[in-house]
Design a protein around this motif. Structure first.
Motif, PDB file in Angstrom:
ATOM      1  N   HIS A   1       0.828  -1.205   0.000  1.00 59.76           N
ATOM      2  CA  HIS A   1       0.000   0.000   0.000  1.00 59.76           C
ATOM      3  C   HIS A   1       0.867   1.261   0.000  1.00 59.76           C
ATOM      4  O   HIS A   1       0.541   2.254  -0.667  1.00 59.76           O
ATOM      5  CB  HIS A   1      -0.944   0.003   1.206  1.00 59.76           C
ATOM      6  CG  HIS A   1      -2.159  -0.823   1.003  1.00 59.76           C
ATOM      7  ND1 HIS A   1      -2.862  -1.403   2.039  1.00 59.76           N
ATOM      8  CD2 HIS A   1      -2.827  -1.198  -0.119  1.00 59.76           C
ATOM      9  CE1 HIS A   1      -3.890  -2.082   1.565  1.00 59.76           C
ATOM     10  NE2 HIS A   1      -3.882  -1.973   0.254  1.00 59.76           N
ATOM     11  N   ALA A   2       1.961   1.238   0.759  1.00 55.73           N
ATOM     12  CA  ALA A   2       2.867   2.391   0.790  1.00 55.73           C
ATOM     13  C   ALA A   2       3.491   2.617  -0.585  1.00 55.73           C
ATOM     14  O   ALA A   2       3.616   3.763  -1.045  1.00 55.73           O
ATOM     15  CB  ALA A   2       3.956   2.169   1.843  1.00 55.73           C
ATOM     16  N   PHE A   3       3.881   1.536  -1.253  1.00 54.41           N
ATOM     17  CA  PHE A   3       4.458   1.661  -2.590  1.00 54.41           C
ATOM     18  C   PHE A   3       3.438   2.244  -3.565  1.00 54.41           C
ATOM     19  O   PHE A   3       3.763   3.139  -4.369  1.00 54.41           O
ATOM     20  CB  PHE A   3       4.953   0.311  -3.076  1.00 54.41           C
ATOM     21  CG  PHE A   3       5.462   0.309  -4.482  1.00 54.41           C
ATOM     22  CD1 PHE A   3       6.639   0.958  -4.809  1.00 54.41           C
ATOM     23  CD2 PHE A   3       4.761  -0.336  -5.493  1.00 54.41           C
ATOM     24  CE1 PHE A   3       7.114   0.979  -6.116  1.00 54.41           C
ATOM     25  CE2 PHE A   3       5.223  -0.329  -6.800  1.00 54.41           C
ATOM     26  CZ  PHE A   3       6.403   0.328  -7.110  1.00 54.41           C
ATOM     27  N   CYS A   4       2.204   1.755  -3.519  1.00 57.77           N
ATOM     28  CA  CYS A   4       1.160   2.266  -4.419  1.00 57.77           C
ATOM     29  C   CYS A   4       0.921   3.755  -4.190  1.00 57.77           C
ATOM     30  O   CYS A   4       0.763   4.523  -5.150  1.00 57.77           O
ATOM     31  CB  CYS A   4      -0.137   1.487  -4.209  1.00 57.77           C
ATOM     32  SG  CYS A   4      -0.065  -0.240  -4.744  1.00 57.77           S
ATOM     33  N   ALA A   5       0.877   4.157  -2.924  1.00 63.60           N
ATOM     34  CA  ALA A   5       0.660   5.570  -2.608  1.00 63.60           C
ATOM     35  C   ALA A   5       1.806   6.427  -3.129  1.00 63.60           C
ATOM     36  O   ALA A   5       1.593   7.528  -3.673  1.00 63.60           O
ATOM     37  CB  ALA A   5       0.502   5.749  -1.098  1.00 63.60           C
TER      38      ALA A   5
END
Length: 246
Positions: A49-53
């Motif tokens: 999720h952090a990478f996508c954000a």
């Protein structure tokens, strides 16, 4: 199909910078979250999720490509069947869902960082080959992972399809829909106009993924596939028209 107007040398250079920092951020986040991910699958989900954000943020800042999520994002256990045009729709869809997992190509297991995290979040690798064998393997893998609730994502056409191309919808999606007995959420997109299937250039604009109303369980395979294809293609075509493309 017309090309976007943001295709000059400066945009190409910005696109290259974006791609380099994107893969660097994947490495950094993969290392930072590794202890948490080893101890708990939630750590792997948080890392993804952090990478996508970060990808969404850096894409807007560096390349001028904004992104938007439309429709009601599913929260429970459902099957999700999106249009697949580029890596960007993976980023947008996974980042929006609380606990997603993909039916993915088996060879992705060996991709550095990405492959390990994909398995850790519950993705189901499927070997390419005979259709019947692939479906049998797919169902065995999915059923063995039902203890981990979440949203199961399968791309009905099986691969990325550039805007303007046409590929058939594969029966594996109907097999999952029938045997899981879950609603299926179609998803349309236009991201292939701005983040192409191949190449470095990332164009300015608004990339959208649109979560459509769920198809309830219980339809025949034929009726389900017909409805799924009609809804996904209509949504994707409308989004591309909205972006200024026929």
């Amino acid at each position: 199909m017309p090309r976007p107007i943001t295709s000059g040398p400066i945009q190409w250079l910005l696109s290259l910078i974006f791609i380099l920092q994107m893969y660097l951020s994947m490495l950094v986040l993969g290392i930072v979250y590794l202890p948490y991910a080893l101890l708990n699958r939630d750590g792997a989900v948080a890392a993804c999720h952090a990478f996508c954000a970060w990808v969404r943020f850096s894409l807007r800042i560096i390349c001028g490509l904004r992104t938007e999520i439309r429709g009601e994002v599913p929260q429970g256990e459902v099957l999700i069947a999106p249009k697949h045009q580029s890596f960007l729709d993976i980023i947008l869809i996974y980042g929006a869902l609380p606990r997603a997992k993909f039916i993915m190509k088996a060879e992705l297991r060996f991709a550095p960082i990405l492959g390990w995290y994909a398995l850790r979040i519950g993705c189901v690798p499927v070997n390419r080959g005979k259709r019947g064998v692939a479906i049998t393997q797919m169902m065995a893998e999915v059923k063995s992972g039902l203890a981990r609730p979440g949203q199961l994502i399968i791309y009905p056409q099986g691969t990325r399809v550039a805007p303007g191309e046409a590929l058939p919808y594969k029966i594996g999606t109907a097999a999952l829909y029938s045997q899981l007995g879950q609603p299926c959420v179609p998803v349309g997109t236009n991201v292939g106009l701005f983040w192409p299937k191949r190449g470095i250039l990332r164009h300015r604009g608004l990339g959208v993924v649109d979560f459509l109303p769920a198809i309830p369980p219980g339809l025949s395979n034929t009726a389900f596939m017909s409805l799924l294809e009609a809804q996904v293609e209509a949504s994707s075509n409308a989004l591309m028209q909205e972006a200024g493309y026929p």
